[in-house]
Design a protein around this motif. Structure first.
Motif, PDB file in Angstrom:
ATOM      1  N   SER A 159     -27.226 -70.358  -8.547  1.00 44.16           N
ATOM      2  CA  SER A 159     -27.275 -70.121  -7.103  1.00 44.16           C
ATOM      3  C   SER A 159     -26.728 -71.317  -6.333  1.00 44.16           C
ATOM      4  O   SER A 159     -27.272 -72.414  -6.388  1.00 44.16           O
ATOM      5  CB  SER A 159     -28.719 -69.830  -6.683  1.00 44.16           C
ATOM      6  OG  SER A 159     -28.829 -69.933  -5.280  1.00 44.16           O
ATOM      7  N   LYS A 193     -39.192 -65.610   5.205  1.00 43.72           N
ATOM      8  CA  LYS A 193     -38.446 -66.074   6.387  1.00 43.72           C
ATOM      9  C   LYS A 193     -39.263 -65.898   7.661  1.00 43.72           C
ATOM     10  O   LYS A 193     -39.394 -66.829   8.450  1.00 43.72           O
ATOM     11  CB  LYS A 193     -37.120 -65.306   6.503  1.00 43.72           C
ATOM     12  CG  LYS A 193     -36.376 -65.128   5.199  1.00 43.72           C
ATOM     13  CD  LYS A 193     -35.716 -66.397   4.702  1.00 43.72           C
ATOM     14  CE  LYS A 193     -35.260 -66.199   3.264  1.00 43.72           C
ATOM     15  NZ  LYS A 193     -34.346 -67.192   2.765  1.00 43.72           N
ATOM     16  N   TYR A 253     -28.168 -68.413  10.334  1.00 46.66           N
ATOM     17  CA  TYR A 253     -26.933 -69.011   9.833  1.00 46.66           C
ATOM     18  C   TYR A 253     -25.770 -68.775  10.788  1.00 46.66           C
ATOM     19  O   TYR A 253     -25.699 -67.721  11.415  1.00 46.66           O
ATOM     20  CB  TYR A 253     -26.540 -68.381   8.491  1.00 46.66           C
ATOM     21  CG  TYR A 253     -27.661 -68.331   7.489  1.00 46.66           C
ATOM     22  CD1 TYR A 253     -28.088 -69.486   6.833  1.00 46.66           C
ATOM     23  CD2 TYR A 253     -28.304 -67.124   7.205  1.00 46.66           C
ATOM     24  CE1 TYR A 253     -29.128 -69.430   5.912  1.00 46.66           C
ATOM     25  CE2 TYR A 253     -29.348 -67.069   6.289  1.00 46.66           C
ATOM     26  CZ  TYR A 253     -29.754 -68.220   5.645  1.00 46.66           C
ATOM     27  OH  TYR A 253     -30.775 -68.171   4.739  1.00 46.66           O
ATOM     28  N   THR A 264     -26.550 -71.693  -3.067  1.00 47.94           N
ATOM     29  CA  THR A 264     -27.396 -72.055  -1.924  1.00 47.94           C
ATOM     30  C   THR A 264     -28.498 -73.010  -2.381  1.00 47.94           C
ATOM     31  O   THR A 264     -28.784 -74.008  -1.725  1.00 47.94           O
ATOM     32  CB  THR A 264     -28.024 -70.799  -1.305  1.00 47.94           C
ATOM     33  OG1 THR A 264     -28.516 -69.973  -2.358  1.00 47.94           O
ATOM     34  CG2 THR A 264     -27.018 -70.037  -0.490  1.00 47.94           C
ATOM     35  N   LEU A 265     -29.099 -72.698  -3.527  1.00 49.92           N
ATOM     36  CA  LEU A 265     -30.161 -73.566  -4.037  1.00 49.92           C
ATOM     37  C   LEU A 265     -29.577 -74.907  -4.477  1.00 49.92           C
ATOM     38  O   LEU A 265     -30.159 -75.960  -4.253  1.00 49.92           O
ATOM     39  CB  LEU A 265     -30.893 -72.896  -5.208  1.00 49.92           C
ATOM     40  CG  LEU A 265     -31.715 -71.643  -4.850  1.00 49.92           C
ATOM     41  CD1 LEU A 265     -32.353 -71.047  -6.093  1.00 49.92           C
ATOM     42  CD2 LEU A 265     -32.799 -71.969  -3.834  1.00 49.92           C
ATOM     43  N   TYR A 303     -34.609 -60.535   6.961  1.00 51.68           N
ATOM     44  CA  TYR A 303     -34.406 -61.220   8.256  1.00 51.68           C
ATOM     45  C   TYR A 303     -34.643 -60.300   9.448  1.00 51.68           C
ATOM     46  O   TYR A 303     -34.253 -60.637  10.564  1.00 51.68           O
ATOM     47  CB  TYR A 303     -32.980 -61.784   8.330  1.00 51.68           C
ATOM     48  CG  TYR A 303     -32.688 -62.860   7.305  1.00 51.68           C
ATOM     49  CD1 TYR A 303     -33.151 -64.161   7.479  1.00 51.68           C
ATOM     50  CD2 TYR A 303     -31.961 -62.577   6.153  1.00 51.68           C
ATOM     51  CE1 TYR A 303     -32.889 -65.150   6.538  1.00 51.68           C
ATOM     52  CE2 TYR A 303     -31.693 -63.557   5.203  1.00 51.68           C
ATOM     53  CZ  TYR A 303     -32.164 -64.842   5.401  1.00 51.68           C
ATOM     54  OH  TYR A 303     -31.909 -65.815   4.467  1.00 51.68           O
ATOM     55  N   TRP A 359     -24.777 -62.277   0.405  1.00 58.85           N
ATOM     56  CA  TRP A 359     -25.643 -63.330  -0.136  1.00 58.85           C
ATOM     57  C   TRP A 359     -25.244 -63.615  -1.590  1.00 58.85           C
ATOM     58  O   TRP A 359     -24.952 -62.674  -2.352  1.00 58.85           O
ATOM     59  CB  TRP A 359     -27.102 -62.884  -0.051  1.00 58.85           C
ATOM     60  CG  TRP A 359     -28.083 -63.920  -0.506  1.00 58.85           C
ATOM     61  CD1 TRP A 359     -28.028 -65.266  -0.295  1.00 58.85           C
ATOM     62  CD2 TRP A 359     -29.278 -63.689  -1.249  1.00 58.85           C
ATOM     63  NE1 TRP A 359     -29.118 -65.884  -0.857  1.00 58.85           N
ATOM     64  CE2 TRP A 359     -29.894 -64.936  -1.448  1.00 58.85           C
ATOM     65  CE3 TRP A 359     -29.889 -62.543  -1.761  1.00 58.85           C
ATOM     66  CZ2 TRP A 359     -31.088 -65.082  -2.140  1.00 58.85           C
ATOM     67  CZ3 TRP A 359     -31.081 -62.675  -2.449  1.00 58.85           C
ATOM     68  CH2 TRP A 359     -31.672 -63.930  -2.629  1.00 58.85           C
ATOM     69  N   ASN A 404     -27.257 -62.498   5.816  1.00 57.98           N
ATOM     70  CA  ASN A 404     -27.030 -63.812   5.238  1.00 57.98           C
ATOM     71  C   ASN A 404     -25.730 -63.649   4.461  1.00 57.98           C
ATOM     72  O   ASN A 404     -25.709 -62.852   3.511  1.00 57.98           O
ATOM     73  CB  ASN A 404     -28.181 -64.178   4.295  1.00 57.98           C
ATOM     74  CG  ASN A 404     -27.954 -65.478   3.554  1.00 57.98           C
ATOM     75  OD1 ASN A 404     -26.987 -66.165   3.798  1.00 57.98           O
ATOM     76  ND2 ASN A 404     -28.863 -65.812   2.636  1.00 57.98           N
ATOM     77  N   LYS A 452     -36.311 -61.909  -3.856  1.00 59.34           N
ATOM     78  CA  LYS A 452     -35.283 -62.038  -4.899  1.00 59.34           C
ATOM     79  C   LYS A 452     -35.781 -61.390  -6.195  1.00 59.34           C
ATOM     80  O   LYS A 452     -35.030 -60.699  -6.883  1.00 59.34           O
ATOM     81  CB  LYS A 452     -34.971 -63.527  -5.125  1.00 59.34           C
ATOM     82  CG  LYS A 452     -33.706 -63.779  -5.910  1.00 59.34           C
ATOM     83  CD  LYS A 452     -33.534 -65.252  -6.234  1.00 59.34           C
ATOM     84  CE  LYS A 452     -32.875 -66.017  -5.119  1.00 59.34           C
ATOM     85  NZ  LYS A 452     -32.733 -67.453  -5.409  1.00 59.34           N
ATOM     86  N   GLY A 454     -27.726 -76.783   4.797  1.00 61.70           N
ATOM     87  CA  GLY A 454     -27.485 -75.833   3.717  1.00 61.70           C
ATOM     88  C   GLY A 454     -28.661 -74.901   3.465  1.00 61.70           C
ATOM     89  O   GLY A 454     -28.490 -73.763   3.048  1.00 61.70           O
ATOM     90  N   ARG A 456     -21.150 -71.822   5.352  1.00 59.94           N
ATOM     91  CA  ARG A 456     -22.399 -71.416   6.003  1.00 59.94           C
ATOM     92  C   ARG A 456     -23.173 -72.640   6.444  1.00 59.94           C
ATOM     93  O   ARG A 456     -23.410 -73.550   5.649  1.00 59.94           O
ATOM     94  CB  ARG A 456     -23.254 -70.583   5.046  1.00 59.94           C
ATOM     95  CG  ARG A 456     -24.418 -69.905   5.785  1.00 59.94           C
ATOM     96  CD  ARG A 456     -25.399 -69.279   4.823  1.00 59.94           C
ATOM     97  NE  ARG A 456     -26.258 -70.291   4.223  1.00 59.94           N
ATOM     98  CZ  ARG A 456     -27.253 -70.016   3.377  1.00 59.94           C
ATOM     99  NH1 ARG A 456     -27.486 -68.771   3.027  1.00 59.94           N
ATOM    100  NH2 ARG A 456     -28.001 -70.985   2.874  1.00 59.94           N
ATOM    101  N   GLY A 481     -31.585 -72.332   3.223  1.00 62.40           N
ATOM    102  CA  GLY A 481     -31.868 -71.018   3.786  1.00 62.40           C
ATOM    103  C   GLY A 481     -33.359 -70.819   3.921  1.00 62.40           C
ATOM    104  O   GLY A 481     -33.888 -69.805   3.468  1.00 62.40           O
TER     105      GLY A 481
HETATM  106  N1  GLU Z   1     -31.844 -67.237   0.613  1.00 61.28           N
HETATM  107  C1  GLU Z   1     -31.785 -68.613   0.972  1.00 61.28           C
HETATM  108  C2  GLU Z   1     -30.332 -69.027   1.088  1.00 61.28           C
HETATM  109  O1  GLU Z   1     -29.472 -68.208   1.077  1.00 61.28           O
HETATM  110  C3  GLU Z   1     -32.593 -69.489   0.066  1.00 61.28           C
HETATM  111  C4  GLU Z   1     -31.951 -69.936  -1.213  1.00 61.28           C
HETATM  112  C5  GLU Z   1     -31.808 -68.812  -2.175  1.00 61.28           C
HETATM  113  O2  GLU Z   1     -32.819 -68.206  -2.539  1.00 61.28           O
HETATM  114  O3  GLU Z   1     -30.672 -68.545  -2.528  1.00 61.28           O
HETATM  115  O4  GLU Z   1     -30.060 -70.187   1.231  1.00 61.28           O
END
Ligand code: GLU
Ligand code: PMP
Length: 393
Positions: free
Chosen positions: A13, A239, A325, A15-16, A208, A124, A174, A100, A36, A369, A38
């Motif tokens: 991931s 969220k 975002y 984003t993580l 969201y 996403w 997202n 998730k 960064g 983003r 989320g």
């Molecule tokens: N959903 C959030 C993001 O897009 C948190 C991180 C993730 O779970 O991917 O940043």
């Protein structure tokens, strides 16, 4: 060491990864501004934490029913029935370890090899990976900022067939912040009716839905009630209630599917944490004021971020209607050694010490983003750094 083909095929991931990198730099003393993440920067409202403390005192330290406590499932069924104008019973609800995880269980229970999961992009980061992990083929429908990221009916119709097991989308989105209006949802429903099979599902990721600042959030359940048996709602507390770390998400689906998902969950994670379920129950049944206060603050930050981005020559940005975002088009800055959005995000981290997520992770190369789930001070300072770095590139 040999790693399974399944695990090797997974993209970690992004984003993580960006949030983690920013946190590491910060911990090592670098003054980095994280745009960064989320996740809300607010703390979980006090009444929810108090409910968790009380639950622990009462002994919420044991396994619960795999699918969730009867109280939480009932509260979710009541809330989602009210929002979507649907008739959802406790048996239609599965509580999992975050939305998730709900999506993971769902796609694992729905998909066989050869099935297709249609995903509008930009999307996403986790959607295509989750579909692929379940053995399905992600089929991407591109949407564009100059069309308000709306779904084009002809393009959608060309991609939907009896092979389409699910259409998976998120509104507000997202990463783009775009909101699907009633007309877009009607288009989706019409194409599923006309081109899909009886086993084609609409999965609406509503994580969201309470974070909307312009326009009105519309439920596809109300737009297309005749499709009720084919609509699956994914939702959660992360969220809306600033509860990302508690890991509670849920899904409303036909009973047969919930049973299959519960069997998968019962052989993998068992129930979501008992204390977190008690906290989520307090969130769903508690006062609304703390939620509305967070929403208003996100809106002020959204306006500030859009204003700062629009002031940078060469940056184009679609005005987000929801989520937290902004998703600017930075293609004007891709030249020389800055070949793509990943190189640009890396340069901005090195030179401006701001962390943003490259758009290619969301299937939108050349974009990035930026999260406004951070203080106004950070947004002002971060965007000033970005403006300076972009003009110097
Ligand atoms: N959903 C959030 C993001 O897009 C948190 C991180 C993730 O779970 O991917 O940043
Ligand atoms: N869907 C979308 C679109 C998201 O951005 C997130 C954020 N992580 C999730 C689902 C899952 O959230 P969680 O697992 O924290 O409930």
């Amino acid at each position: 060491m040999r790693i399974s083909a399944r695990a090797r095929a997974i993209q970690p991931s992004l984003t993580l990864a960006v949030s983690q990198r920013a946190a590491e730099l910060k911990a090592s003393g670098v003054d980095v501004i994280g745009l960064g993440a989320g996740e809300p920067d607010f703390d979980t409202p006090e009444h929810i934490k108090a409910a968790a403390r009380e639950a622990l005192v009462r002994g919420a330290t044991k396994y619960t029913n795999v699918a969730g406590t009867p109280e939480l499932r009932a509260a979710v069924a009541a809330e989602l029935s009210r929002i979507h104008g649907a008739k959802l019973a406790v048996e239609n609800i599965l509580v999992s370890c975050g939305a998730k995880h709900s999506l993971f269980n769902l796609l694992m229970a729905l998909c066989d090899p050869g099935d297709e999961v249609l995903i509008p992009s930009p999307c996403w980061v986790s959607y295509p990976e989750l579909a692929a992990m379940a053995g399905a083929k992600p089929v991407i429908l591109e949407t564009h900022p100059d069309e308000g990221y709306r779904i084009d009916e002809r393009k959608l119709a060309a991609l939907v067939s009896h092979r389409t097991r699910a259409i998976l989308y998120c509104s507000p989105s997202n990463p783009t912040g775009a909101l699907y209006d009633a007309a877009t949802l009607e288009t989706l429903a019409r194409v599923v009716r006309e081109r899909g099979g009886p086993d084609t599902f609409i999965i609406t990721d509503d994580i969201y839905r309470r974070l909307v600042y312009r326009g009105e959030w519309v439920s596809i359940g109300r737009v297309a009630p005749e499709l009720a048996p084919q609509i699956i709602y994914v939702d959660g507390v992360s969220k809306t209630y600033a509860m990302t770390g508690w890991r509670i998400g849920y899904c409303a689906a036909p009973r047969e599917l919930v049973s299959a998902m519960a069997a998968l969950q019962g052989q993998s994670t068992t129930n979501a944490a008992a204390v977190s379920q008690a906290a989520a129950l307090a969130a769903l049944t508690g006062p609304e004021e703390p939620i509305e206060a967070m929403r208003r603050e996100f809106d002020a930050r959204r306006q500030l971020m859009v204003e700062c981005l629009r002031a940078i020559p060469g940056v184009q940005v679609f005005e987000p209607a929801g989520a937290f975002y902004a998703f600017p088009d930075l293609r004007a800055f891709l030249r020389g050694s800055i070949r793509d959005d990943v190189a640009l995000a890396t340069a901005l981290l090195d030179r401006a010490r701001i962390a943003i997520v490259p758009g290619s992770g969301f299937l939108a190369p050349g974009f990035a983003r930026l999260s406004y789930a951070t203080s106004r001070k950070n947004i002002e300072e971060g965007l000033a750094r970005m403006a300076k770095a972009l003009t110097e590139l």
